[in-house]
Design a protein around this motif. Structure first.
Motif, PDB file in Angstrom:
ATOM      1  N   VAL A   1     133.041  93.933  -4.368  1.00  0.00           N
ATOM      2  CA  VAL A   1     132.718  92.630  -3.793  1.00  0.00           C
ATOM      3  C   VAL A   1     133.865  92.282  -2.858  1.00  0.00           C
ATOM      4  O   VAL A   1     135.022  92.310  -3.259  1.00  0.00           O
ATOM      5  CB  VAL A   1     132.593  91.546  -4.887  1.00  0.00           C
ATOM      6  N   ASP A   2     133.542  92.008  -1.626  1.00  0.00           N
ATOM      7  CA  ASP A   2     134.597  91.814  -0.632  1.00  0.00           C
ATOM      8  C   ASP A   2     134.453  90.461   0.047  1.00  0.00           C
ATOM      9  O   ASP A   2     133.633  90.291   0.943  1.00  0.00           O
ATOM     10  CB  ASP A   2     134.501  92.959   0.385  1.00  0.00           C
ATOM     11  N   ASP A   3     135.251  89.518  -0.390  1.00  0.00           N
ATOM     12  CA  ASP A   3     135.344  88.230   0.295  1.00  0.00           C
ATOM     13  C   ASP A   3     133.985  87.546   0.406  1.00  0.00           C
ATOM     14  O   ASP A   3     133.501  87.249   1.504  1.00  0.00           O
ATOM     15  CB  ASP A   3     135.938  88.456   1.702  1.00  0.00           C
ATOM     16  N   VAL A   4     133.397  87.293  -0.730  1.00  0.00           N
ATOM     17  CA  VAL A   4     132.070  86.666  -0.744  1.00  0.00           C
ATOM     18  C   VAL A   4     132.206  85.179  -1.064  1.00  0.00           C
ATOM     19  O   VAL A   4     132.905  84.795  -1.993  1.00  0.00           O
ATOM     20  CB  VAL A   4     131.179  87.359  -1.803  1.00  0.00           C
ATOM     21  N   SER A   5     131.542  84.372  -0.290  1.00  0.00           N
ATOM     22  CA  SER A   5     131.597  82.918  -0.523  1.00  0.00           C
ATOM     23  C   SER A   5     130.209  82.336  -0.463  1.00  0.00           C
ATOM     24  O   SER A   5     129.412  82.703   0.411  1.00  0.00           O
ATOM     25  CB  SER A   5     132.460  82.237   0.545  1.00  0.00           C
ATOM     26  N   PHE A   6     129.922  81.440  -1.370  1.00  0.00           N
ATOM     27  CA  PHE A   6     128.669  80.701  -1.313  1.00  0.00           C
ATOM     28  C   PHE A   6     128.764  79.547  -2.284  1.00  0.00           C
ATOM     29  O   PHE A   6     129.702  79.457  -3.083  1.00  0.00           O
ATOM     30  CB  PHE A   6     127.459  81.578  -1.642  1.00  0.00           C
ATOM     31  N   SER A   7     127.794  78.659  -2.227  1.00  0.00           N
ATOM     32  CA  SER A   7     127.767  77.580  -3.214  1.00  0.00           C
ATOM     33  C   SER A   7     126.323  77.301  -3.583  1.00  0.00           C
ATOM     34  O   SER A   7     125.405  77.590  -2.829  1.00  0.00           O
ATOM     35  CB  SER A   7     128.423  76.322  -2.644  1.00  0.00           C
ATOM     36  N   ILE A   8     126.151  76.785  -4.790  1.00  0.00           N
ATOM     37  CA  ILE A   8     124.800  76.461  -5.250  1.00  0.00           C
ATOM     38  C   ILE A   8     124.779  75.002  -5.671  1.00  0.00           C
ATOM     39  O   ILE A   8     125.619  74.576  -6.472  1.00  0.00           O
ATOM     40  CB  ILE A   8     124.384  77.300  -6.464  1.00  0.00           C
ATOM     41  N   GLU A   9     123.820  74.265  -5.144  1.00  0.00           N
ATOM     42  CA  GLU A   9     123.703  72.876  -5.549  1.00  0.00           C
ATOM     43  C   GLU A   9     123.089  72.788  -6.929  1.00  0.00           C
ATOM     44  O   GLU A   9     122.278  73.623  -7.311  1.00  0.00           O
ATOM     45  CB  GLU A   9     122.819  72.109  -4.559  1.00  0.00           C
ATOM     46  N   ALA A  10     123.474  71.742  -7.631  1.00  0.00           N
ATOM     47  CA  ALA A  10     122.965  71.581  -8.996  1.00  0.00           C
ATOM     48  C   ALA A  10     121.441  71.533  -8.989  1.00  0.00           C
ATOM     49  O   ALA A  10     120.829  70.879  -8.147  1.00  0.00           O
ATOM     50  CB  ALA A  10     123.530  70.299  -9.599  1.00  0.00           C
ATOM     51  N   GLY A  11     120.832  72.222  -9.919  1.00  0.00           N
ATOM     52  CA  GLY A  11     119.385  72.178 -10.054  1.00  0.00           C
ATOM     53  C   GLY A  11     118.636  73.028  -9.043  1.00  0.00           C
ATOM     54  O   GLY A  11     117.406  73.004  -8.999  1.00  0.00           O
ATOM     55  N   ARG A  12     119.359  73.792  -8.232  1.00  0.00           N
ATOM     56  CA  ARG A  12     118.663  74.638  -7.256  1.00  0.00           C
ATOM     57  C   ARG A  12     118.930  76.107  -7.566  1.00  0.00           C
ATOM     58  O   ARG A  12     119.735  76.446  -8.406  1.00  0.00           O
ATOM     59  CB  ARG A  12     119.139  74.295  -5.847  1.00  0.00           C
TER      60      ARG A  12
END
Lengths: 691, 317, 298
Positions: free
Chosen positions: A394-405
């Motif tokens: 895994v190389d420099d992975v970024s993301f975000s998940i909103e609550a409930g999604r």
């Protein structure tokens, strides 16, 4: 190569293979299994016939029966004929069959990784049929072997012939298998799930190859598969099998557009389609296939069928309803009309509407920033050298998940999606980066500080058989987390809660006394979900939860997960390799390749307008179960193999296969940048445009 | 490939060092005082001075670590010390007896290969038939029958029916091959029965496993005859673990020899071993254990190399 | 997809008997082995009632009597009835064999599971130690232990012999159980326990151990036979149990067997007893393995 451009095979020609009323039985320790019953189909020269069915439908068994490869001691064939080129194969002696196998009928199997003998060279294994069937001498064998490898697209043939299977990748091994199958110019080639074990882009390559060869060489082909998309794209005619019998038989287009059997209709509605988004809830076929040791006397699909009537207590016959279109259903004629549409209504999830209206920008349940996971592998044969290769899983992975999604993470093998999941769960300790969950960065926290996170983040696994402890009952499995983490005051409370959870996942109460081996795959997966829910987590990491399930069961589980999300507001990280499934369940999707995030966007935006060339290739490669659509797509099969993670390409990792790659791409690593609002791409060739 | 061998060799060295360490310290924990037993042996009084002198002569009055250092340096020069019982050099005592034991072991191995390979293959190919059952019973018998008892029964049988008497002295192979073989074939057989049973069983189960593999199905799908499927496709894969077991069990032969040499009155290292234990001659025990362990490690090394020659996955890694 | 017969849950009475019945039907050889074992076991238990003579009773008037109605298996050099000594020998064999095998296998299993679960350098270190220990042939190790541990007796049983037999088994079992445990440690359900925050002890004992029961049982039955054989070998060499305890191995050695070249029965029956018993154990163990999972290689 557009399939529409290929001339259709002439069905007026006599069929090369005709199976008549075949019955196959197995004597097992628990009884007699009637694996194939009264199955008849035919294949004409140059055409590709697909046999579709779920596990246990008998599709593979019928093919193995043609080849005479069923275990002799336990198999009985009480009835039927397999007419090949005028002779009944079932009456042939062992020696005669040996002369036919590999010479007139070739077969390739599902597992390319284990289908070749590891201690013999490729050349040896490829030349073997040439030697024993055609009596070629060494020179002739070599020449033909080189020719065959060229035919299946393996370059540098002379050198390859001296190599061993472990030096070939999965896709290449399957090509070798095809070459072996075609070696003696057979009249018929049988392919049993030939691409199921391969990555999507490789799948496309192999299937294109097979179709091309079939047309050019006039070889009849039988493709056995459970993947309706593959069928839609490649098959000329289709046989749908259910519970050891043929349910429906037709040419591809009429089968997909106007199925005449409720099972086929159900399958088509249950399969997630790449061209359909979240708005459509998948139709489910309730229940399970019948036990083939004690099949029902009437229609075998009856107790799952929404169109069931009293007449179904009698076994329906396979009858021709329209020209060339047969169905084994009492109500087949009615299927031509409104009955079909009413069977599995596509209903909009109410919550989807509520979602569209009242969705406020929520808090992020999970934020991943620059996640990196490196593995150290010793390379080089010198035992004294300390050189270690770093595999950047895994190389420099970024993301975000909103609550409930739901965030879907998709990619082929080696892309790192599973490693991302395991890193977030802290089953692995990330090398670098941050994982923000519930206000803390859990990436590098010591194990003892992870107790809270270990309650609020849970996981569901891919393999239903291996994800439950075989020595514990279902009730114990679900109750254990609650009791160990003291989430319930006593055993009584635990038992009550177990009952609730079983209900939540749609399992009856008595299941709590059963052991995992007594449950089906889908039921086990539900238990896995119940176990995850037992801790009342806010977030669940779903690691390929439906990949190992049959199509009809897949739909059940997907719907269950969606329903739970609506009701309980759980956040999902949904890891999968099947784009259609991901599209269906995710709000936002990230595409990974060789450890890096290539593209990330809202699900609709991504699928409507994929920007990264890899995403485009993935979508091209994935077939849609819709014949008309497929006829008009020009599949651009991506060339080349997935590079080894031990030796990733410099610069952009996709540059070796990318149609847009330039020198700049090979030197600079592209970063994820927001090209459209909410739509980020890691590619140097994409211009920022206004939406 | 060469690196593979070197790597294997490098792994062996720490193992041998470990054996040396364990052997040394384990034996120094012996409760009996060898000097007392030796000098006081048949009763009678021995003065403390005499005991102390003997201890000094044998080097037993040195601190433990010095003794250990002596032992380790000795190992490097193949000097295994002096027998605490007979006073002779350990290496010498072992050297004169080793050829005998080695010959019996090698004879056993040859016999085992000649018996086990056909038996194991037949049992696998004709699985479930009477041949299979017979072979299984024979081979389980091999695991059950004590080798020394078998040896004794052989002797009884030979004496009763053939007027054969066990020889009094050992005739080396090259002096008189016939006489030599006629002496050693019997202990070789009694140890070899067990040996060949283990290998035959392993071969049988490996062949059966291999026959379930996907590539066998591919071979059949190509129209290869069943005989060729077994002989060419299956055997080459099945041989690999079988050879490993052959190597492992060879080393354990030494153990089997311990009891068999007693029965046949063979003056080999097995007998030496038992005597050393009875006399608490721990220098000798040490030396013997090192020799046996080293032999074991060498054999395994050879097996590994053979394996690499046969399995291209390892050869070209 | 696993079509392996999973170890049935034997904690329920109904399951136990139906499993037993299933085993007997499917594995007749194993059933035969089981009968042999049961026979020896009963002989050991009821030796006082089964044996016609006192095993240590010397009778110089009846020395080396061939098998006859009075002495079914003849008498030995001291006039002791061989049949009775064989019966009592079963007691020694069973006691020493069982205890040694159970202790050795259980300790080995714990080491194996621990090593597999801990992984990392702990695993590597334990593996190296096991490698070294496995470099000693079993009998050599047993002899060394015999040489070290002084003769101790507890309830009429020679503990030193039991230890001498149990200890060489530990590395052997540890290696096999470790491979089995390694396969389990990579299973998703173990991942699930870690994700749920269970303690290491809990995971090892509640989740891993119960799933190595199959290889454990198989090793146990295999080693029971080995233990008896090893005890016989040790006694034969004079390093195991000692006179006057009746032990099969003892009956084959030294003064007992001095006259075997003329009096074949002196060694024939004790050796036969050893062979039959170990044979029974091996048959049983083999069939157990075939029944549980033919792929489990030991």
């Amino acid at each position: 190569m557009n399939i529409a451009a290929h001339p259709k095979p002439d069905l007026a020609l006599k069929p090369i293979l005709q199976i008549e009323d075949l019955c196959v039985e197995f004597r097992t320790t628990r009884g007699l299994v009637r694996a194939v019953q009264n199955v008849s189909y035919e294949v004409h020269p140059g055409e590709m016939v697909a046999i579709v069915g779920e596990s246990g439908s008998g599709k593979s068994v019928s093919a193995l029966a043609i080849m005479g490869l069923l275990p002799p001691k336990t198999t009985r064939i009480p009835k039927g004929r397999v007419m090949f080129d005028g002779e009944d194969l079932l009456t042939r002696s062992k020696t005669q069959m040996q002369r036919i196998r590999g010479r007139h009928i070739g077969m390739i199997f599902q597992e390319p990784m284990t289908s070749l003998n590891p201690v013999l060279t490729i050349g040896d294994q490829l030349c073997e049929p040439l030697r024993i069937h055609l009596g070629m001498d060494k020179e002739a064998q070599h020449a033909r072997a080189v020719e065959l490898l060229g035919l299946v697209g393996i370059s540098d043939a002379a050198r390859r012939l001296t190599q061993y299977p472990h030096e070939f990748s999965g896709g290449m091994r399957q090509r070798v298998m095809i070459a072996i199958g075609l070696a003696c110019n057979p009249k018929l080639l049988i392919a049993d799930e030939p691409t199921t074990a391969l990555d999507v882009t490789i799948q496309a390559q192999i299937l294109e190859l097979m179709k091309k060869l079939s047309r050019e060489l006039g070889i009849a082909m039988i493709v056995i598969t459970h993947n309706l998309g593959v069928v839609a794209r490649y098959a000329d005619r289709v046989n749908v099998m259910y519970a050891a019998q043929i349910a429906e038989k037709a040419e591809a287009l009429p089968l997909f557009c106007a199925p005449l059997h409720p099972y086929t209709a159900g399958l088509l509605r249950a399969v997630p389609r790449l061209d359909q988004g979240r708005e459509a809830r998948l139709a489910t076929i309730d229940g399970l296939p019948p036990d083939l040791m004690n099949p029902p006397t009437g229609c075998r699909f009856a107790d799952r069928c929404p169109a069931r009537i009293d007449a179904c207590a009698k076994m329906p016959e396979l009858r021709e309803i329209n020209p060339g279109h047969l169905s084994a259903c009492h109500r087949a004629e009615e299927m031509n009309g409104p009955l079909r549409d009413g069977l599995y209504p596509l209903y909009k999830a109410q919550a989807a509407e509520a979602e569209a209206e009242g969705r406020v920008e929520g808090k992020n349940a999970l934020e991943v920033d620059g996640l990196t996971m490196n593995f150290h592998v010793k390379i080089g044969r010198n035992p004294l050298s300390r050189k270690k290769a770093v595999v950047k899983a895994v190389d420099d992975v970024s993301f975000s998940i909103e609550a409930g999604r739901t965030l879907g993470l998709v990619g082929e093998s080696g892309c790192g999606k599973t490693t991302v999941g395991r890193s977030i769960l802290r089953l692995l300790k990330p090398t670098a980066g941050a994982v923000n969950f519930e206000g803390q960065n859990i990436a590098r926290l010591p194990e003892s500080d992870l107790t809270s996170m270990r309650k609020n983040m849970q996981v569901i696994f891919q393999d239903p058989f291996a994800s439950l402890n075989p020595r514990m009952t279902v009730g114990q499995i679900i109750a254990e987390p609650m009791m160990v983490r003291k989430l319930v005051p006593d055993t009584m409370a635990a038992r009550r809660r177990v009952g609730e959870l079983l209900g939540d996942v749609g399992l009856p109460l008595y299941m709590s006394e059963r052991y995992p081996h007594q449950l089906s795959g889908g039921q086990r997966q539900r238990v896995g979900i119940a176990r995850a829910l037992a801790m009342e987590p806010s977030t669940i990491i779903c690691d390929e939860p439906v990949s190992a399930l049959d199509v009809s069961v897949q739909a059940q589980i997907i719907n269950l997960l969606e329903e739970l999300q609506e009701r309980l507001g759980i956040t999902y990280l949904f890891i999968a390799h099947d784009l259609a499934v991901v599209r269906h369940i995710s709000h936002r999707v990230g595409v990974m390749y060789l450890g890096r995030m290539m593209e990330i966007a809202e699900s609709e935006a991504l699928f409507a307008d994929p920007l990264h060339p890899y995403t485009q290739a993935l979508m091209d490669a994935a077939p849609i179960p819709d014949v008309e659509l497929e006829r008009h797509r020009a599949p651009r099969a991506l060339k080349g193999e997935i590079p080894s993670p031990l030796d990733p390409p410099p610069g952009c990792v996709f540059s070796t296969r990318c149609p847009l790659a330039t020198e700049e791409c090979r030197q600079t690593v592209p970063q994820l940048r927001e090209v459209r609002p909410g739509h980020r791409v890691a590619c140097l060739k994409i211009e920022e445009t206004a939406p | 490939m060469m690196w593979y061998v070197i790597r294997r060799f490098a792994l062996a060295i720490p193992t041998l060092i470990g054996v040396a360490i364990i052997t040394f310290f384990l034996l120094r924990v012996l409760p009996g005082d060898i000097v007392e037993i030796k000098l006081r042996g048949d009763g009678g009084d021995v003065s403390e001075a005499a005991l102390a002198a003997e201890r000094a002569r044998l080097g037993l009055d040195q601190p433990l670590l010095v003794q250990f250092a002596d032992w380790m340096t000795g190992l490097a020069t193949f000097d295994l010390g002096t027998s605490l019982w007979t006073g002779e050099r350990v290496a010498h005592e072992i050297a004169i007896r080793l050829p005998l034991s080695l010959e019996v072991a090698i004879l056993s191995t040859i016999l085992a290969i000649l018996i086990a390979f056909p038996l194991g293959t037949l049992a696998a190919v004709f699985r479930g038939t009477i041949i299979d059952y017979v072979v299984r019973i024979i081979t389980i018998g091999g695991l059950a029958v004590p080798p020394f008892w078998l040896g004794m029964l052989m002797i009884v049988g030979l004496i009763t029916w053939f007027d054969w008497l066990p020889a009094l002295g050992f005739v080396p192979l090259f002096t008189d091959p016939v006489k030599n073989l006629s002496q050693l074939i019997w202990p070789a057989l009694s140890v070899g029965y067990r040996y060949s049973s283990v290998v035959a069983r392993m071969l049988r189960s490996t062949i059966l496993e291999v026959l379930e593999e996907d590539y066998i199905r591919t071979a059949r799908a190509k129209g290869v005859t069943e005989r060729m499927v077994v002989a060419k496709h299956a055997m080459r894969n099945a041989l690999l673990p079988a050879i490993t077991v052959l190597g492992l069990e060879f080393a354990f032969l030494i153990g089997g020899l311990v009891v068999t040499e007693q029965v046949f009155s063979l003056n080999g290292i097995g007998l030496l071993f038992v005597e050393s234990v009875l006399h608490n001659d721990f220098t000798m025990i040490q030396g013997l254990v090192m020799v046996v362990a080293t032999g074991f490690v060498l054999i395994n090394l050879m097996v590994d190399v053979l394996y690499a020659l046969l399995d291209p996955r390892i050869r070209y890694e | 997809m696993s079509d392996v017969q999973t170890l049935p849950n034997l904690t329920r009475r109904g399951h136990f008997f139906s499993a037993l019945g299933d085993f007997f039907v499917k594995q007749p050889l194993g059933a035969a082995g089981g009968v042999v074992i049961l026979g020896m076991f009963l002989a050991a238990l009821f030796a006082e009632w089964v044996a016609p003579y006192n095993p240590t009773q010397i009778d110089f008037l009846a020395r080396l009597v061939p098998p006859s109605p009075a002495h079914v298996m003849g008498t030995d050099g001291f006039g002791r009835d061989i049949f009775s000594r064989v019966i009592y020998g079963a007691r020694t064999a069973m006691t020493v064999g069982f205890i040694a095998a159970i202790v050795g296998t259980s300790l080995g299993a714990i080491v194996g599971v621990f090593s597999a679960f801990m992984g990392g350098w702990v695993d590597l270190a334990i593996q190296r130690v096991i490698d070294v220990l496995l470099s000693f042939p079993i009998i050599v190790m047993a002899l060394i232990v015999v040489a070290i541990v002084p003769r101790t007796e507890l309830f009429g049983v020679d503990i030193n012999v039991i230890i001498a037999i149990a200890i060489p088994f530990i590395p052997k079992v540890a290696r096999v159980i470790r491979s089995a445990a390694l396969a389990i440690v990579t299973m998703p359900y173990i991942d699930a326990t870690r994700a749920a925050g269970f303690t290491k002890t809990r995971i090892m004992f509640r989740h891993i151990m119960p799933n190595v029961v199959a290889p454990y049982l198989i090793m146990l039955t295999a080693l029971l036979g080995q233990a008896i054989l090893l005890e016989a070998s040790l006694s034969f060499l004079g390093l195991g149990v000692s006179e006057p305890t009746p032990a099969w191995g003892l009956m084959l050695s030294g003064t007992n067997a001095d006259y075997y070249r003329e009096a074949w029965w002196v060694i024939f029956f004790p050796g036969l007893a050893i062979s039959l018993t170990v044979f029974g154990f091996n048959l049983f163990g083999d069939s157990l393995r075939d029944w549980l999972d033919p792929r489990l290689k030991v």
